[in-house]
Design an enzyme around this catalytic site. Structure first.
Site, PDB file in Angstrom:
ATOM      1  N   GLN A 130      -3.366   3.431   4.834  1.00  0.00           N
ATOM      2  CA  GLN A 130      -4.054   2.352   4.131  1.00  0.00           C
ATOM      3  C   GLN A 130      -3.770   1.024   4.821  1.00  0.00           C
ATOM      4  OE1 GLN A 130      -2.202   3.183   0.326  1.00  0.00           O
ATOM      5  NE2 GLN A 130      -4.145   3.903  -0.496  1.00  0.00           N
ATOM      6  N   VAL A 158       0.866  -1.176   0.000  1.00  0.00           N
ATOM      7  CA  VAL A 158       0.000   0.000   0.000  1.00  0.00           C
ATOM      8  C   VAL A 158       0.901   1.223   0.000  1.00  0.00           C
ATOM      9  CG1 VAL A 158      -2.033  -1.041   1.075  1.00  0.00           C
ATOM     10  CG2 VAL A 158      -0.258  -0.060   2.511  1.00  0.00           C
ATOM     11  N   SER A 159       0.347   2.343  -0.468  1.00  0.00           N
ATOM     12  CA  SER A 159       1.170   3.534  -0.657  1.00  0.00           C
ATOM     13  C   SER A 159       1.412   4.339   0.601  1.00  0.00           C
ATOM     14  CB  SER A 159       0.528   4.438  -1.705  1.00  0.00           C
ATOM     15  OG  SER A 159       0.494   3.765  -2.943  1.00  0.00           O
ATOM     16  N   SER A 160       0.511   4.278   1.554  1.00  0.00           N
ATOM     17  CA  SER A 160       0.699   5.120   2.741  1.00  0.00           C
ATOM     18  C   SER A 160       0.332   4.360   4.010  1.00  0.00           C
ATOM     19  CB  SER A 160      -0.153   6.390   2.631  1.00  0.00           C
ATOM     20  OG  SER A 160      -1.521   6.062   2.710  1.00  0.00           O
TER      21      SER A 160
END
Length: 181
Positions: A14, A9-11
């Site tokens: 999330q 996941v990007s951050s």
């Protein structure tokens, strides 16, 4: 023959839970996970899973964008896996599956198209450079000193002034003055 999973996941806001559940349901025995932007090329867990896998193993992801940011990235990674004898499978994009002949065919065609596109870009770029050169465009970084300043600096150097003092007066590095001919 081990099935590996990769989840990303990007951050930090999330959650990886949905991806982890899907990968486990698809048979992943070892899952590598990280929270990092896909545009970051330095992904430690991706590097770990790539090093951990060997011939006959399979890497699965829930979606292609969890693994790669662009088709070029994807094709490079799949090529790297293929060279190591590792199969690849995306759960959402069923066409991206090198465990069967159809998936290998589609990825081979996509790789061919990407290579063709890359060659066209190189060709167009070369033609554009030729046109620009013909029109007098100068490539490279702008000169730090003007034509007049170069002549003036050379004259000052021949007069015995130190290279460092000349460089300081033009706010440039002394090596630039040393290279003047």
């Amino acid at each position: 023959m081990t099935v590996y999973g990769y989840a990303r996941v990007s951050s930090n806001g999330q959650s990886l839970e949905a991806q982890l559940a899907e990968l486990k349901a698809a048979g992943a025995r070892k899952i590598f996970q990280e929270k990092i932007s896909g545009k970051n090329r330095e992904r430690a867990e991706l590097e770990r899973v790539l090093k951990a896998m060997g011939e006959g193993d399979t890497l699965i992801v829930t979606r292609l964008d969890r693994l790669a940011r662009s088709s070029r990235d994807l094709l490079n990674l799949v090529g790297q896996l293929n060279d190591a004898g590792v199969s690849f499978k995306s759960l959402k994009e069923t066409w991206a599956d090198t465990t069967n002949a159809h998936g290998r065919l589609i990825l081979t065609v996509l790789a061919g198209i990407a290579e063709f596109e890359r060659e066209l870009i190189v060709q167009r770029t070369g033609e554009g450079r030729q046109r620009a050169l013909a029109q007098g465009v100068v490539f490279g970084r702008p000169a730090k000193l003007t034509h007049h300043q170069r002549h003036e600096a050379l004259a000052r150097r021949h007069a015995g002034e130190s290279v460092t003092a000349i460089a300081r007066s033009y706010n440039v590095h002394h090596s630039l003055i040393s290279r003047l001919v």
